[in-house]
Write an enzyme that holds these catalytic residues in place. Structure first.
Site, mmCIF file in Angstrom:
data_model
loop_
_atom_site.group_PDB
_atom_site.id
_atom_site.type_symbol
_atom_site.label_atom_id
_atom_site.label_comp_id
_atom_site.label_asym_id
_atom_site.label_seq_id
_atom_site.Cartn_x
_atom_site.Cartn_y
_atom_site.Cartn_z
ATOM 1 N N ASN A 4 0.870 -1.373 0.122
ATOM 2 C CA ASN A 4 0.089 0.033 -0.220
ATOM 3 C C ASN A 4 0.974 1.141 -0.002
ATOM 4 O O ASN A 4 1.445 1.584 0.967
ATOM 5 C CB ASN A 4 -0.925 0.052 1.270
ATOM 6 C CG ASN A 4 -1.656 1.292 1.265
ATOM 7 O OD1 ASN A 4 -2.037 2.052 0.408
ATOM 8 N ND2 ASN A 4 -2.088 1.357 2.641
ATOM 9 N N LYS A 6 -0.085 4.024 -0.325
ATOM 10 C CA LYS A 6 -0.524 5.563 0.378
ATOM 11 C C LYS A 6 -0.402 6.648 -0.555
ATOM 12 O O LYS A 6 -0.416 6.542 -1.803
ATOM 13 C CB LYS A 6 -0.145 5.790 1.582
ATOM 14 C CG LYS A 6 0.341 4.438 2.563
ATOM 15 C CD LYS A 6 0.527 4.822 4.017
ATOM 16 C CE LYS A 6 0.866 3.496 4.911
ATOM 17 N NZ LYS A 6 0.252 3.671 6.200
ATOM 18 N N HIS A 90 -9.389 1.134 4.784
ATOM 19 C CA HIS A 90 -8.161 1.175 5.581
ATOM 20 C C HIS A 90 -8.234 2.213 6.719
ATOM 21 O O HIS A 90 -9.097 2.778 6.547
ATOM 22 C CB HIS A 90 -7.051 1.801 4.565
ATOM 23 C CG HIS A 90 -5.659 1.757 5.032
ATOM 24 N ND1 HIS A 90 -5.304 2.777 5.957
ATOM 25 C CD2 HIS A 90 -4.870 0.941 4.926
ATOM 26 C CE1 HIS A 90 -4.129 2.567 6.409
ATOM 27 N NE2 HIS A 90 -3.650 1.277 5.562
ATOM 28 N N GLU A 92 -6.553 4.486 7.867
ATOM 29 C CA GLU A 92 -6.527 5.823 7.500
ATOM 30 C C GLU A 92 -7.568 6.169 6.815
ATOM 31 O O GLU A 92 -8.154 7.615 6.947
ATOM 32 C CB GLU A 92 -5.078 6.037 6.683
ATOM 33 C CG GLU A 92 -4.043 5.891 7.455
ATOM 34 C CD GLU A 92 -2.731 5.458 6.470
ATOM 35 O OE1 GLU A 92 -2.781 5.442 5.362
ATOM 36 O OE2 GLU A 92 -1.593 4.911 7.297
ATOM 37 N N GLU A 162 -5.279 -5.141 10.573
ATOM 38 C CA GLU A 162 -4.482 -4.049 10.734
ATOM 39 C C GLU A 162 -4.727 -3.272 12.005
ATOM 40 O O GLU A 162 -5.424 -2.344 12.004
ATOM 41 C CB GLU A 162 -4.494 -3.238 9.545
ATOM 42 C CG GLU A 162 -4.077 -3.576 8.200
ATOM 43 C CD GLU A 162 -3.569 -2.483 7.343
ATOM 44 O OE1 GLU A 162 -2.396 -3.005 6.705
ATOM 45 O OE2 GLU A 162 -4.102 -1.677 7.033
ATOM 46 N N GLY A 168 2.325 2.184 10.541
ATOM 47 C CA GLY A 168 3.249 3.381 10.154
ATOM 48 C C GLY A 168 3.914 3.853 11.638
ATOM 49 O O GLY A 168 4.346 4.871 11.633
ATOM 50 N N SER A 208 3.415 -1.995 10.070
ATOM 51 C CA SER A 208 4.870 -2.079 10.156
ATOM 52 C C SER A 208 5.468 -3.362 10.112
ATOM 53 O O SER A 208 6.577 -3.974 10.659
ATOM 54 C CB SER A 208 5.142 -1.552 11.680
ATOM 55 O OG SER A 208 4.870 -0.405 11.972
ATOM 56 N N GLY A 230 4.946 1.533 4.546
ATOM 57 C CA GLY A 230 6.261 2.006 4.413
ATOM 58 C C GLY A 230 7.351 1.113 3.798
ATOM 59 O O GLY A 230 7.989 1.473 2.842
#
Ligand code: PEP
Length: 244
Positions: A4, A6, A90, A92, A162, A168, A208, A230
Site C-alpha cells: 500500500n 498510500k 483502510h 486511514e 491491521e 506506520g 509495520s 512503508g
C-alpha cells in the site's frame, strides 16, 4: 503480499520502482503480489508490470458506477485501466475520511460487482486494545460490514487485520498477538459462513511489517500474507518481504 503506497510517488517514480521490483519477484510463485498505488500512478504501474506476476490495485473506490460525485473513482474505472485489486476500509480512510462499516460494505459490493478483488481492512485502535476490546471491535467491524455478503461474494474477499496502533508507527504486533486476532477473525468467518470458508479465507497482517520481522509473522499458520505500507515503497525492501 500486498503493498500500500498510500500517498507516495509520482508516475516517473512508479515506473522506476517496477523496473527494479519486477525482476526481483519474477520467480516468487508462492504468493499473489499486488501493489496498490495512488490513482494517478495506476496507468504507469499497469504499463510497467505488464505480463509479470505483479498485479496492481487501487486504495479505494466509490460505490456508484458513475455519476455526479466529484473527486471519486469507480470500480469500473479501475477495471478499465487494468486494476485487479482494491483496498477497502483502510484505517486511514476510517480515521480521516469518515469511512464506516456500512460504507465498507457498499464499496466491497461495488468491487465484487465489477470483478475487483477486495482487501477489506479491520483492526482496533490502541485504546480499544488497552481496554481489552480488540475482539469486540473486530466483531463489530465484521458484523457491520462484510458479514452481509453472500457466501459466494465472501469467498472472493481477502481480509487484512491491521491494528491501527501498529500502522506506520514501527510498532508491530508480535506474531502471537497477530495470530490471536487472526484466529478470532477466522472464528467470526466460520460462525457466519461455515468451517470451509473459515479455513479458506485469506487474512493478511498489516502494521509495520518489515524485511526483518516478516519471517516471524509468516511462521504463524494463521497469517496468510501481509499488507505492507512503508516497507513497500522501496523495491528491494518489498521484494525481500515477498521472498521472506
Ligand atoms: C498500511 O498502510 O496498510 C500499513 C500496514 O502501513 P505500515 O506497513 O507502514 O505500517
Amino acid at each position: 503480499m500486498a503493498g500500500n503506497w498510500k500517498m507516495y510517488k509520482n508516475a516517473g517514480e512508479t515506473t522506476a520502482y517496477f523496473d527494479k521490483f519486477v525482476p526481483l519477484v519474477a520467480a516468487s510463485a508462492h504468493c499473489d503480489i499486488a501493489i496498490c498505488a495512488p490513482f494517478v500512478n495506476l496507468p504507469a504501474a499497469i504499463a510497467a508490470t505488464g505480463a509479470s506476476r505483479v498485479e496492481v490495485g487501487g486504495q479505494n473506490l466509490y460505490w456508484a458506477k458513475e455519476g455526479a460525485f466529484t473527486g471519486e473513482i469507480s470500480g469500473p474505472m479501475l477495471v478499465a485501466i487494468g486494476c485487479k485489486w482494491v483496498i477497502i476500509g483502510h484505517s486511514e480512510r476510517r480515521q480521516y475520511f469518515h469511512e464506516t462499516d456500512e460504507t465498507v460494505l457498499k464499496r466491497t459490493l461495488a468491487a465484487l460487482e465489477c470483478g475487483l478483488k477486495p482487501i477489506v481492512c479491520v483492526g482496533e485502535r490502541l485504546e480499544e486494545r488497552e481496554s481489552g476490546n480488540t475482539e469486540a471491535v473486530l466483531k463489530t467491524q465484521f458484523d457491520g460490514g462484510i458479514a452481509a455478503l453472500t457466501p459466494e461474494q465472501f469467498a472472493k474477499v481477502t481480509i487484512a487485520y491491521e491494528p491501527v496502533w501498529a500502522i506506520g508507527t514501527g510498532k508491530t504486533a508480535t506474531p502471537d498477538m497477530a495470530a490471536d486476532a487472526h484466529r478470532h477473525i477466522r472464528g467470526l468467518v466460520t460462525a457466519k459462513y461455515g468451517a470451509a470458508a473459515g479455513q479458506q479465507v485469506r487474512i493478511l497482517y498489516g502494521g509495520s511489517v518489515k524485511p526483518d520481522n516478516v519471517k516471524g509473522l509468516m511462521a504463524q499458520p494463521e497469517i496468510d500474507g501481509a499488507l505492507v505500507g512503508g516497507a513497500s515503497l522501496e523495491p528491494a525492501s518489498f521484494a525481500s518481504i515477498v521472498n521472506f
